[in-house]
Design a protein around this motif. Structure first.
Motif, PDB file in Angstrom:
ATOM      1  N   ASP A  11      38.748  -4.858  29.930  1.00 66.21           N
ATOM      2  CA  ASP A  11      38.806  -6.279  30.276  1.00 66.21           C
ATOM      3  C   ASP A  11      37.604  -6.682  31.133  1.00 66.21           C
ATOM      4  N   ALA A  12      37.147  -5.796  32.001  1.00 65.88           N
ATOM      5  CA  ALA A  12      35.970  -6.081  32.820  1.00 65.88           C
ATOM      6  C   ALA A  12      34.725  -6.182  31.937  1.00 65.88           C
ATOM      7  N   ASN A  15      34.919  -9.493  30.165  1.00 66.36           N
ATOM      8  CA  ASN A  15      34.568 -10.583  31.093  1.00 66.36           C
ATOM      9  C   ASN A  15      33.067 -10.656  31.305  1.00 66.36           C
ATOM     10  N   ARG A  16      32.433  -9.520  31.493  1.00 65.69           N
ATOM     11  CA  ARG A  16      30.982  -9.493  31.722  1.00 65.69           C
ATOM     12  C   ARG A  16      30.251 -10.033  30.501  1.00 65.69           C
ATOM     13  N   LEU A  19      30.727 -13.769  30.318  1.00 65.62           N
ATOM     14  CA  LEU A  19      29.894 -14.437  31.311  1.00 65.62           C
ATOM     15  C   LEU A  19      28.430 -14.483  30.875  1.00 65.62           C
ATOM     16  N   ALA A  40      30.249 -20.450  36.129  1.00 63.58           N
ATOM     17  CA  ALA A  40      31.614 -19.930  36.240  1.00 63.58           C
ATOM     18  C   ALA A  40      32.615 -20.923  35.660  1.00 63.58           C
ATOM     19  N   VAL A  45      36.189 -19.169  34.558  1.00 65.93           N
ATOM     20  CA  VAL A  45      36.556 -18.158  35.557  1.00 65.93           C
ATOM     21  C   VAL A  45      36.227 -18.703  36.938  1.00 65.93           C
ATOM     22  N   ALA A  48      34.390 -16.130  42.191  1.00 63.77           N
ATOM     23  CA  ALA A  48      34.513 -14.737  42.634  1.00 63.77           C
ATOM     24  C   ALA A  48      34.377 -13.769  41.463  1.00 63.77           C
ATOM     25  N   THR A  49      34.900 -14.157  40.301  1.00 64.18           N
ATOM     26  CA  THR A  49      34.767 -13.305  39.119  1.00 64.18           C
ATOM     27  C   THR A  49      33.304 -13.185  38.713  1.00 64.18           C
ATOM     28  N   LEU A  50      32.594 -14.297  38.746  1.00 63.24           N
ATOM     29  CA  LEU A  50      31.170 -14.257  38.418  1.00 63.24           C
ATOM     30  C   LEU A  50      30.433 -13.351  39.402  1.00 63.24           C
ATOM     31  N   ARG A  52      31.613 -10.938  41.175  1.00 61.04           N
ATOM     32  CA  ARG A  52      32.014  -9.541  41.027  1.00 61.04           C
ATOM     33  C   ARG A  52      31.127  -8.844  39.992  1.00 61.04           C
ATOM     34  N   HIS A  53      30.763  -9.566  38.943  1.00 60.16           N
ATOM     35  CA  HIS A  53      29.903  -8.989  37.905  1.00 60.16           C
ATOM     36  C   HIS A  53      28.421  -9.144  38.235  1.00 60.16           C
TER      37      HIS A  53
END
Length: 189
Positions: A11-12, A15-16, A19, A40, A45, A48-50, A52-53
């Motif tokens: 899933d990570a 997401n990456r 993005l 984002a 998203v 914070a998700t952006l 994080r990557h």
């Protein structure tokens, strides 16, 4: 021996990738550099998700830039195995135009990164010229493309075309100019 870091969860990784795709699209269509919040939001998203990557704007720009260069170099190889050389080159020109358009949306950050040696601009140039050269070499061997045009010549033509007909707003004009260039790249009968 230091163990390698664990592979990201599926899933990570998704997401990456998502993005990167969204950031590429936003950079391509932006008149000025968009905010990370805008990217984002467009990706659906939280910021914070952006982060994080991609913990910094530079990290995101570097990732988008590297992804685009990989698309160009890998795209050249894929296209010459799937299509006749002239068609492969014409399709690759579209990829190049997308790359130029994406760079325009992150130009200030890119220039700062090149200036501070955070981005290997010389290596990118070498890789892109090699990709063009691969397509030209196959086209020369089959007789579909003129042998007196170099990869450097073609890169200069493409930069000129996308300077006077920037994407996405001038796609029709860019396509006409690229088609004219392709006509000139074919050997005289």
């Amino acid at each position: 021996m230091t163990p390698s870091p664990p592979a990201p969860r599926a899933d990570a990784a998704r997401n990456r990738k998502h993005l990167l795709e969204v950031a590429t699209r936003v950079f391509m269509s932006a008149g000025t550099e968009p905010s990370l919040r805008e990217i984002a939001r467009e990706a659906g998203v939280g910021i914070a998700t952006l982060y994080r990557h991609f913990p910094t704007r530079e990290a995101l720009v570097a990732a988008v830039y590297a992804d685009q260069v990989a698309r160009l170099t890998e795209g050249a190889r894929e296209l010459i195995t799937a299509l006749p050389p002239a068609q492969a080159l014409r399709r690759w020109m579209n990829l190049f135009g997308d790359w130029i358009a994406t760079k325009d949306g992150m130009l200030n950050t890119l220039l700062a990164m090149i200036e501070s040696n955070e981005l290997a601009h010389d290596q990118t140039h070498t890789d892109l010229i090699a990709a063009i050269d691969d397509i030209l070499r196959v086209g020369h061997a089959t007789g579909e493309l003129r042998t007196d045009v170099t990869a450097e010549d073609l890169a200069a033509h493409l930069i000129g075309i996308f300077t006077v007909a920037p994407l996405p707003e001038h796609r029709a004009r860019a396509d006409r100019l690229l088609d004219t260039l392709m006509h000139g790249l074919r050997p005289k009968p």
